[in-house]
Design an enzyme around this catalytic site. Structure first.
Site, PDB file in Angstrom:
ATOM      1  N   ILE A 172      -1.873  20.005  62.081  1.00 45.34           N
ATOM      2  CA  ILE A 172      -2.980  20.214  62.562  1.00 45.34           C
ATOM      3  C   ILE A 172      -3.909  19.414  61.627  1.00 45.34           C
ATOM      4  N   ASN A 175       4.960  15.001  54.759  1.00 46.94           N
ATOM      5  CA  ASN A 175       5.869  15.004  55.918  1.00 46.94           C
ATOM      6  C   ASN A 175       4.946  14.343  56.852  1.00 46.94           C
ATOM      7  N   SER A 176       3.833  13.019  56.791  1.00 42.69           N
ATOM      8  CA  SER A 176       3.872  12.524  57.627  1.00 42.69           C
ATOM      9  C   SER A 176       3.435  10.965  57.654  1.00 42.69           C
ATOM     10  N   GLY A 208       0.744  21.088  52.399  1.00 47.16           N
ATOM     11  CA  GLY A 208       1.958  22.529  51.920  1.00 47.16           C
ATOM     12  C   GLY A 208       3.021  21.977  52.884  1.00 47.16           C
ATOM     13  N   SER A 237      -0.709  31.848  57.540  1.00 48.39           N
ATOM     14  CA  SER A 237      -0.166  32.110  59.059  1.00 48.39           C
ATOM     15  C   SER A 237       0.166  33.076  59.054  1.00 48.39           C
ATOM     16  N   TYR A 297       8.176  30.593  51.614  1.00 49.91           N
ATOM     17  CA  TYR A 297       7.105  29.857  52.481  1.00 49.91           C
ATOM     18  C   TYR A 297       6.152  31.169  52.489  1.00 49.91           C
ATOM     19  N   LYS A 330       1.319  31.814  50.651  1.00 46.64           N
ATOM     20  CA  LYS A 330       1.151  31.961  52.379  1.00 46.64           C
ATOM     21  C   LYS A 330      -0.226  33.461  51.039  1.00 46.64           C
ATOM     22  N   PHE A 385      -1.214  31.115  64.127  1.00 47.03           N
ATOM     23  CA  PHE A 385      -0.092  32.058  64.922  1.00 47.03           C
ATOM     24  C   PHE A 385       1.145  30.336  65.510  1.00 47.03           C
ATOM     25  N   PHE A 430      17.597  31.484  71.137  1.00 45.11           N
ATOM     26  CA  PHE A 430      17.713  33.002  70.268  1.00 45.11           C
ATOM     27  C   PHE A 430      17.883  34.197  70.442  1.00 45.11           C
ATOM     28  N   GLY A 477      16.032  36.208  60.547  1.00 44.24           N
ATOM     29  CA  GLY A 477      14.889  36.789  60.151  1.00 44.24           C
ATOM     30  C   GLY A 477      13.820  36.722  61.219  1.00 44.24           C
ATOM     31  N   ASP A 478      14.360  35.970  62.645  1.00 47.09           N
ATOM     32  CA  ASP A 478      13.444  36.293  63.106  1.00 47.09           C
ATOM     33  C   ASP A 478      12.816  37.742  64.173  1.00 47.09           C
TER      34      ASP A 478
HETATM   35  P1  NAD Z   1       2.168  19.139  58.264  1.00 46.59           P
HETATM   36  O1  NAD Z   1       3.309  18.757  57.602  1.00 46.59           O
HETATM   37  O2  NAD Z   1       2.432  18.459  59.652  1.00 46.59           O
HETATM   38  O3  NAD Z   1       1.087  18.505  57.623  1.00 46.59           O
HETATM   39  C1  NAD Z   1       0.677  19.082  56.172  1.00 46.59           C
HETATM   40  C2  NAD Z   1       0.529  17.673  55.264  1.00 46.59           C
HETATM   41  O4  NAD Z   1       0.480  17.628  54.103  1.00 46.59           O
HETATM   42  C3  NAD Z   1       1.088  16.835  55.633  1.00 46.59           C
HETATM   43  O5  NAD Z   1       0.766  15.424  55.745  1.00 46.59           O
HETATM   44  C4  NAD Z   1       1.852  16.254  54.128  1.00 46.59           C
HETATM   45  O6  NAD Z   1       1.959  15.075  54.018  1.00 46.59           O
HETATM   46  C5  NAD Z   1       0.651  16.903  53.239  1.00 46.59           C
HETATM   47  N1  NAD Z   1       0.938  16.872  52.371  1.00 46.59           N
HETATM   48  C6  NAD Z   1       2.405  18.193  51.315  1.00 46.59           C
HETATM   49  N2  NAD Z   1       2.360  18.580  50.288  1.00 46.59           N
HETATM   50  C7  NAD Z   1       1.440  17.896  50.004  1.00 46.59           C
HETATM   51  C8  NAD Z   1       0.686  17.534  48.533  1.00 46.59           C
HETATM   52  N3  NAD Z   1       0.766  18.164  47.336  1.00 46.59           N
HETATM   53  N4  NAD Z   1      -0.586  16.501  48.163  1.00 46.59           N
HETATM   54  C9  NAD Z   1      -0.603  15.937  49.528  1.00 46.59           C
HETATM   55  N5  NAD Z   1      -0.416  16.130  50.195  1.00 46.59           N
HETATM   56  C10 NAD Z   1       0.368  17.340  51.159  1.00 46.59           C
HETATM   57  O7  NAD Z   1       1.818  21.106  58.768  1.00 46.59           O
HETATM   58  P2  NAD Z   1       1.487  21.295  59.792  1.00 46.59           P
HETATM   59  O8  NAD Z   1       1.839  22.084  61.218  1.00 46.59           O
HETATM   60  O9  NAD Z   1       0.301  20.283  60.007  1.00 46.59           O
HETATM   61  O10 NAD Z   1       0.326  22.173  58.598  1.00 46.59           O
HETATM   62  C11 NAD Z   1      -0.548  22.282  58.103  1.00 46.59           C
HETATM   63  C12 NAD Z   1      -0.599  23.576  57.035  1.00 46.59           C
HETATM   64  O11 NAD Z   1      -0.713  24.599  57.543  1.00 46.59           O
HETATM   65  C13 NAD Z   1       0.465  23.663  56.484  1.00 46.59           C
HETATM   66  O12 NAD Z   1      -0.101  24.384  55.021  1.00 46.59           O
HETATM   67  C14 NAD Z   1       1.379  24.902  56.791  1.00 46.59           C
HETATM   68  O13 NAD Z   1       1.761  26.197  55.746  1.00 46.59           O
HETATM   69  C15 NAD Z   1      -0.023  25.581  57.619  1.00 46.59           C
HETATM   70  N6  NAD Z   1       0.685  26.370  59.077  1.00 46.59           N
HETATM   71  C16 NAD Z   1       1.292  25.568  59.554  1.00 46.59           C
HETATM   72  C17 NAD Z   1       1.639  26.203  61.160  1.00 46.59           C
HETATM   73  C18 NAD Z   1       2.964  25.622  62.078  1.00 46.59           C
HETATM   74  O14 NAD Z   1       3.873  25.812  62.937  1.00 46.59           O
HETATM   75  N7  NAD Z   1       2.573  24.169  62.179  1.00 46.59           N
HETATM   76  C19 NAD Z   1       1.309  28.185  61.141  1.00 46.59           C
HETATM   77  C20 NAD Z   1       1.102  28.573  60.206  1.00 46.59           C
HETATM   78  C21 NAD Z   1       0.757  27.957  59.268  1.00 46.59           C
HETATM   79  N1  UFG Z   2      13.924  29.524  69.622  1.00 47.17           N
HETATM   80  C1  UFG Z   2      14.822  29.473  70.147  1.00 47.17           C
HETATM   81  N2  UFG Z   2      15.569  28.676  69.831  1.00 47.17           N
HETATM   82  C2  UFG Z   2      14.729  27.145  69.820  1.00 47.17           C
HETATM   83  C3  UFG Z   2      14.029  28.031  69.220  1.00 47.17           C
HETATM   84  C4  UFG Z   2      13.395  28.985  68.843  1.00 47.17           C
HETATM   85  O1  UFG Z   2      15.125  30.262  71.068  1.00 47.17           O
HETATM   86  O2  UFG Z   2      15.688  26.325  69.576  1.00 47.17           O
HETATM   87  C5  UFG Z   2      13.027  30.890  69.044  1.00 47.17           C
HETATM   88  C6  UFG Z   2      12.267  31.715  67.836  1.00 47.17           C
HETATM   89  O3  UFG Z   2      13.537  32.460  68.327  1.00 47.17           O
HETATM   90  C7  UFG Z   2      11.537  32.065  68.380  1.00 47.17           C
HETATM   91  C8  UFG Z   2       9.997  31.571  69.185  1.00 47.17           C
HETATM   92  O4  UFG Z   2      11.151  30.840  70.373  1.00 47.17           O
HETATM   93  O5  UFG Z   2      11.581  33.732  69.271  1.00 47.17           O
HETATM   94  C9  UFG Z   2       9.387  30.912  68.419  1.00 47.17           C
HETATM   95  O6  UFG Z   2      10.585  29.552  66.908  1.00 47.17           O
HETATM   96  P1  UFG Z   2       9.372  28.647  66.437  1.00 47.17           P
HETATM   97  O7  UFG Z   2      10.902  28.457  65.573  1.00 47.17           O
HETATM   98  O8  UFG Z   2       9.023  28.220  67.188  1.00 47.17           O
HETATM   99  O9  UFG Z   2       8.333  29.561  65.563  1.00 47.17           O
HETATM  100  P2  UFG Z   2       8.578  30.542  64.873  1.00 47.17           P
HETATM  101  O10 UFG Z   2       7.884  32.023  64.989  1.00 47.17           O
HETATM  102  O11 UFG Z   2       9.541  31.474  63.992  1.00 47.17           O
HETATM  103  O12 UFG Z   2       7.473  29.891  63.611  1.00 47.17           O
HETATM  104  C10 UFG Z   2       6.233  29.466  63.360  1.00 47.17           C
HETATM  105  C11 UFG Z   2       6.323  28.963  62.129  1.00 47.17           C
HETATM  106  C12 UFG Z   2       5.884  29.629  61.168  1.00 47.17           C
HETATM  107  C13 UFG Z   2       5.143  30.408  61.122  1.00 47.17           C
HETATM  108  C14 UFG Z   2       5.074  31.662  62.308  1.00 47.17           C
HETATM  109  C15 UFG Z   2       3.228  31.984  62.239  1.00 47.17           C
HETATM  110  O13 UFG Z   2       7.798  28.050  62.306  1.00 47.17           O
HETATM  111  O14 UFG Z   2       6.118  28.728  60.175  1.00 47.17           O
HETATM  112  O15 UFG Z   2       5.497  30.176  63.653  1.00 47.17           O
HETATM  113  O16 UFG Z   2       3.478  32.897  63.363  1.00 47.17           O
HETATM  114  F1  UFG Z   2       5.096  30.892  59.810  1.00 47.17           F
END
Ligand code: NAD
Ligand code: UFG
Length: 331
Positions: free
Chosen positions: A12, A35-36, A82, A124, A148, A152, A177, A217, A291-292
């Site tokens: 993101i 993670n990048s 994070g 989140s 996790y 948040k 979302f 699932f 947990g879903d």
């Molecule tokens: P991501 O893992 O792709 O990006 C996170 C980045 O932070 C990575 O580049 C990682 O290397 C870096 N990072 C982690 N810890 C660090 C540290 N201590 N110092 C410096 N860099 C660090 O994740 P993302 O999907 O881009 O998510 C970004 C943020 O949004 C996160 O805080 C995540 O929890 C939040 N978020 C993500 C989702 C999702 O579904 N992707 C949903 C809700 C919230």
């Molecule tokens: N699902 C499947 N098969 C898979 C993967 C997922 O059926 O192989 C289903 C899950 O059961 C769920 C939906 O697809 O119903 C979405 O699942 P995701 O794992 O893609 O996403 P989640 O909603 O479980 O969780 C995500 C992020 C969390 C964040 C949340 C916020 O992983 O970090 O969205 O809405 F907190």
């Protein structure tokens, strides 16, 4: 305006850096690549046709963050850095609490030291737990069942308390979302380390032939087709939401849902992917995942009204862009 983007090399953060550069901001990225990948920085510059300043640092290290602030006049911070894997957080709670909480504390502390008063935080939808949909910002937060989610909720609380004690501080807590898709260039997107867990990366792995079929699932949820419903949002819409949040930031604490407001079931997402890309996705029903919740989607009226922001890209576009990126990835 100069914005420090922590975690800017991530999924993101990279898309948001592009949106910020396009909107005329200068961007400093701080990332430790846990993670990048380093090449992400060049790709951001290539797409935006602008330079970014980059620091390879761990933002939990106060001295390292201090150094960035002392070398630049920073106007605001967007804190993405994070750890984000729900399942992993159950196995490694200390790593999650330490990385996600300490980074927030350190950044807030250094912001106070340097008088930086604009802060945007990646929260989140998970903080809503098992509330009734659509999720509204005024709802009480429910326990999230995993470390996790707790990080948040705790970070939101820390920033809220800090803003109360420092009236000039302006903070936007953005509850995302389900971000999916990729930049339309196909150059950047979500890179899965190891076996993906989220739905869209699993679908693209099936499309690539890496997985034989998608495991759905559960088909006994109380939803129209029995499969889980989520609010999928294109990552570029999400990125643009951050620019709006920054532009409308005023003193105090503001919480916004960033979603589309529309729920899409697993089967509907599979269908959209098939239509967008002309690829068939075989699937099988398996047991529910622990947990879903059955449904998760946003009430988006607050962001629309106060940020003048609305997600524009539809589910087919999300699927097309996700696949364009995935099939381009160099192995
Ligand atoms: P991501 O893992 O792709 O990006 C996170 C980045 O932070 C990575 O580049 C990682 O290397 C870096 N990072 C982690 N810890 C660090 C540290 N201590 N110092 C410096 N860099 C660090 O994740 P993302 O999907 O881009 O998510 C970004 C943020 O949004 C996160 O805080 C995540 O929890 C939040 N978020 C993500 C989702 C999702 O579904 N992707 C949903 C809700 C919230
Ligand atoms: N699902 C499947 N098969 C898979 C993967 C997922 O059926 O192989 C289903 C899950 O059961 C769920 C939906 O697809 O119903 C979405 O699942 P995701 O794992 O893609 O996403 P989640 O909603 O479980 O969780 C995500 C992020 C969390 C964040 C949340 C916020 O992983 O970090 O969205 O809405 F907190």
């Amino acid at each position: 305006m100069v914005i420090l983007v922590t975690g800017g090399a991530g999924y993101i953060g990279s898309h948001t850096s592009i949106a910020l550069l396009k909107a005329g901001y200068s961007v400093i990225i701080a990332d430790n690549f846990c993670n990048s990948r380093p090449e992400m920085i060049k790709k951001i510059e290539q797409i935006a046709k602008k330079k970014v300043v980059f620091y390879e640092v761990d933002v939990t290290v106060e001295q390292a963050v201090y150094q960035i602030f002392s070398e630049h006049q920073i106007d605001g911070v967007i804190h993405f850095a994070g750890l984000k894997a729900v399942g992993e957080s159950v196995e490694k709670p200390l790593e999650y609490y330490s990385n996600n909480i300490v980074s927030t504390l350190v950044l807030a502390k250094i912001c106070r030291k340097f008088g930086v008063d604009k802060f945007v935080f990646s929260s989140s939808a998970t903080v809503y737990g098992d509330n009734t949909v659509p999720f509204v910002e005024t709802m009480d937060l429910l326990p999230t069942t995993n470390p996790y989610g707790e990080t948040k909720a705790m970070s939101e609380r820390i920033l809220t308390d800090f803003a109360r004690a420092n009236p000039s501080f302006s903070v936007s807590l953005l509850r995302y979302f389900n971000p999916v898709g990729a930049h339309e260039s196909g150059l950047i997107g979500e890179i899965s380390n190891g076996i993906p867990k989220n739905l869209m990366p699993c679908i693209t792995q099936v499309a690539k032939g890496r997985l034989e079929s998608l495991r759905v699932f559960g088909n006994d949820f109380s939803t129209a087709d029995g499969t889980g419903v989520r609010d999928y949002i294109h990552v570029m819409d999400l990125a643009e939401g951050h620019v709006s949040a920054l532009e409308h930031l005023t003193q105090g604490v503001h919480i916004y849902n960033l979603g589309t407001g529309k729920g899409t079931s697993v089967l509907e997402l599979i269908k959209a992917f098939e239509i967008a890309n002309g690829i068939s996705i075989p699937y099988e029903f398996v047991d529910r995942r622990l947990g879903d919740i059955s449904e998760c989607y946003a009430d988006i009226s607050k962001a629309q009204c106060e940020l003048d922001w609305l997600a524009k890209r539809d589910i087919v576009t999300m699927c097309r862009d996700a696949w364009r990126f995935e099939r381009n990835i160099d192995e």
